[in-house]
Structures are given as structure tokens and as C-alpha cells.
Design a protein around this motif. Structure first.
Motif, mmCIF file in Angstrom:
data_model
loop_
_atom_site.group_PDB
_atom_site.id
_atom_site.type_symbol
_atom_site.label_atom_id
_atom_site.label_comp_id
_atom_site.label_asym_id
_atom_site.label_seq_id
_atom_site.Cartn_x
_atom_site.Cartn_y
_atom_site.Cartn_z
ATOM 1 N N ALA A 1 7.994 6.098 -38.515
ATOM 2 C CA ALA A 1 6.726 6.448 -39.087
ATOM 3 C C ALA A 1 6.616 7.802 -40.064
ATOM 4 O O ALA A 1 7.256 8.611 -39.635
ATOM 5 C CB ALA A 1 5.715 6.353 -37.957
ATOM 6 N N ILE B 1 -4.582 5.789 -34.637
ATOM 7 C CA ILE B 1 -3.514 6.581 -35.300
ATOM 8 C C ILE B 1 -3.131 5.685 -36.525
ATOM 9 O O ILE B 1 -2.933 4.188 -36.051
ATOM 10 C CB ILE B 1 -2.240 6.735 -34.453
ATOM 11 C CG1 ILE B 1 -2.842 7.649 -33.131
ATOM 12 C CG2 ILE B 1 -1.230 7.042 -35.082
ATOM 13 C CD1 ILE B 1 -1.750 7.736 -32.095
ATOM 14 N N THR B 2 -3.240 6.134 -37.602
ATOM 15 C CA THR B 2 -2.497 5.417 -38.686
ATOM 16 C C THR B 2 -1.376 6.055 -39.216
ATOM 17 O O THR B 2 -1.228 7.385 -39.308
ATOM 18 C CB THR B 2 -3.871 5.461 -39.853
ATOM 19 O OG1 THR B 2 -4.213 6.826 -40.353
ATOM 20 C CG2 THR B 2 -5.056 4.655 -39.498
ATOM 21 N N PHE B 3 -0.483 5.234 -39.837
ATOM 22 C CA PHE B 3 0.771 5.686 -40.463
ATOM 23 C C PHE B 3 1.142 4.436 -41.210
ATOM 24 O O PHE B 3 1.084 3.581 -41.427
ATOM 25 C CB PHE B 3 1.648 5.868 -39.159
ATOM 26 C CG PHE B 3 1.770 4.476 -38.335
ATOM 27 C CD1 PHE B 3 2.941 3.773 -38.708
ATOM 28 C CD2 PHE B 3 1.002 4.195 -37.120
ATOM 29 C CE1 PHE B 3 3.020 2.586 -38.029
ATOM 30 C CE2 PHE B 3 1.169 3.269 -36.726
ATOM 31 C CZ PHE B 3 2.108 2.199 -37.043
ATOM 32 N N SER C 1 -2.354 0.554 -38.481
ATOM 33 C CA SER C 1 -3.377 1.172 -37.467
ATOM 34 C C SER C 1 -3.109 0.961 -35.672
ATOM 35 O O SER C 1 -2.913 -0.340 -35.794
ATOM 36 C CB SER C 1 -4.805 0.907 -37.711
ATOM 37 O OG SER C 1 -5.711 1.361 -37.035
ATOM 38 N N TRP D 1 5.103 3.233 -42.755
ATOM 39 C CA TRP D 1 6.547 2.888 -42.020
ATOM 40 C C TRP D 1 7.586 3.220 -43.084
ATOM 41 O O TRP D 1 7.582 2.652 -44.215
ATOM 42 C CB TRP D 1 6.507 1.581 -41.509
ATOM 43 C CG TRP D 1 7.705 1.129 -41.073
ATOM 44 C CD1 TRP D 1 8.958 0.569 -41.106
ATOM 45 C CD2 TRP D 1 7.878 1.611 -39.330
ATOM 46 N NE1 TRP D 1 9.691 0.575 -40.134
ATOM 47 C CE2 TRP D 1 9.157 1.242 -38.854
ATOM 48 C CE3 TRP D 1 6.993 2.319 -38.394
ATOM 49 C CZ2 TRP D 1 9.630 1.505 -37.619
ATOM 50 C CZ3 TRP D 1 7.789 2.540 -37.223
ATOM 51 C CH2 TRP D 1 8.894 2.105 -36.999
ATOM 52 N N ARG E 1 -0.170 0.671 -44.824
ATOM 53 C CA ARG E 1 -0.279 1.541 -43.678
ATOM 54 C C ARG E 1 -0.753 0.545 -42.450
ATOM 55 O O ARG E 1 -1.335 -0.688 -42.661
ATOM 56 C CB ARG E 1 -1.472 2.782 -43.893
ATOM 57 C CG ARG E 1 -0.993 3.601 -45.071
ATOM 58 C CD ARG E 1 -2.076 4.737 -45.297
ATOM 59 N NE ARG E 1 -2.224 5.489 -44.162
ATOM 60 C CZ ARG E 1 -1.547 6.440 -43.537
ATOM 61 N NH1 ARG E 1 -0.382 6.810 -44.181
ATOM 62 N NH2 ARG E 1 -1.951 7.224 -42.439
ATOM 63 N N ASP F 1 3.665 9.898 -42.359
ATOM 64 C CA ASP F 1 2.394 10.237 -42.736
ATOM 65 C C ASP F 1 1.401 9.656 -41.536
ATOM 66 O O ASP F 1 0.217 9.057 -41.656
ATOM 67 C CB ASP F 1 1.794 9.521 -43.983
ATOM 68 C CG ASP F 1 2.672 10.075 -45.295
ATOM 69 O OD1 ASP F 1 2.829 11.111 -45.116
ATOM 70 O OD2 ASP F 1 2.814 9.307 -46.173
ATOM 71 N N VAL F 2 1.752 10.261 -40.454
ATOM 72 C CA VAL F 2 0.776 9.860 -39.222
ATOM 73 C C VAL F 2 -0.493 10.662 -39.393
ATOM 74 O O VAL F 2 -0.454 11.946 -39.340
ATOM 75 C CB VAL F 2 1.680 10.106 -37.897
ATOM 76 C CG1 VAL F 2 1.037 9.699 -36.671
ATOM 77 C CG2 VAL F 2 3.022 9.290 -38.071
ATOM 78 N N ASP F 3 -1.524 9.982 -38.953
ATOM 79 C CA ASP F 3 -2.697 10.767 -38.719
ATOM 80 C C ASP F 3 -3.652 10.235 -37.787
ATOM 81 O O ASP F 3 -3.491 9.046 -37.360
ATOM 82 C CB ASP F 3 -3.682 10.462 -40.123
ATOM 83 C CG ASP F 3 -4.665 11.459 -40.387
ATOM 84 O OD1 ASP F 3 -4.810 12.472 -39.468
ATOM 85 O OD2 ASP F 3 -5.401 11.070 -41.277
#
Length: 46
Positions: A37, A28-30, A19, A32, A17, A39-41
Motif C-alpha cells: 500500500a 484508512i484509505t490507501f 478504504s 495499491w 484508492r 499513500d496511506v491516510d
């Protein structure tokens, strides 16, 4: 994406993941998966 001020970096763990800094506490974490991207959070690190 690796521009000054964004603090773009990879996180430990599997799956890989990434950041990007939004503000002092928020990131924002994701993951690839070409072509983009997934599972973007938005997370509060502190």
C-alpha cells in the motif's frame, strides 16, 4: 483483507484508492502499488 466488519471497498476516482473501516467514523484509505500500500491516510468520513 475483505473480512467481515472491515467493510473493505474500492473508492471512486483516479487513481484507484481503497478504504477499510477503523471505527464508526474513521477509515484508512490507501492506493495499491505492488508489493504494498502507498499513500496511506486515516480519514474522518463524517
Amino acid at each position: 483483507m475483505n473480512l467481515p466488519g472491515y467493510h473493505f471497498h474500492g473508492l471512486q476516482g483516479t487513481p484507484q484508492r481503497w478504504s477499510v473501516r477503523v471505527t464508526a467514523n474513521y477509515r484508512i484509505t490507501f492506493a495499491w502499488d505492488a508489493p504494498g500500500a502507498i499513500d496511506v491516510d486515516l480519514e474522518d468520513y463524517h
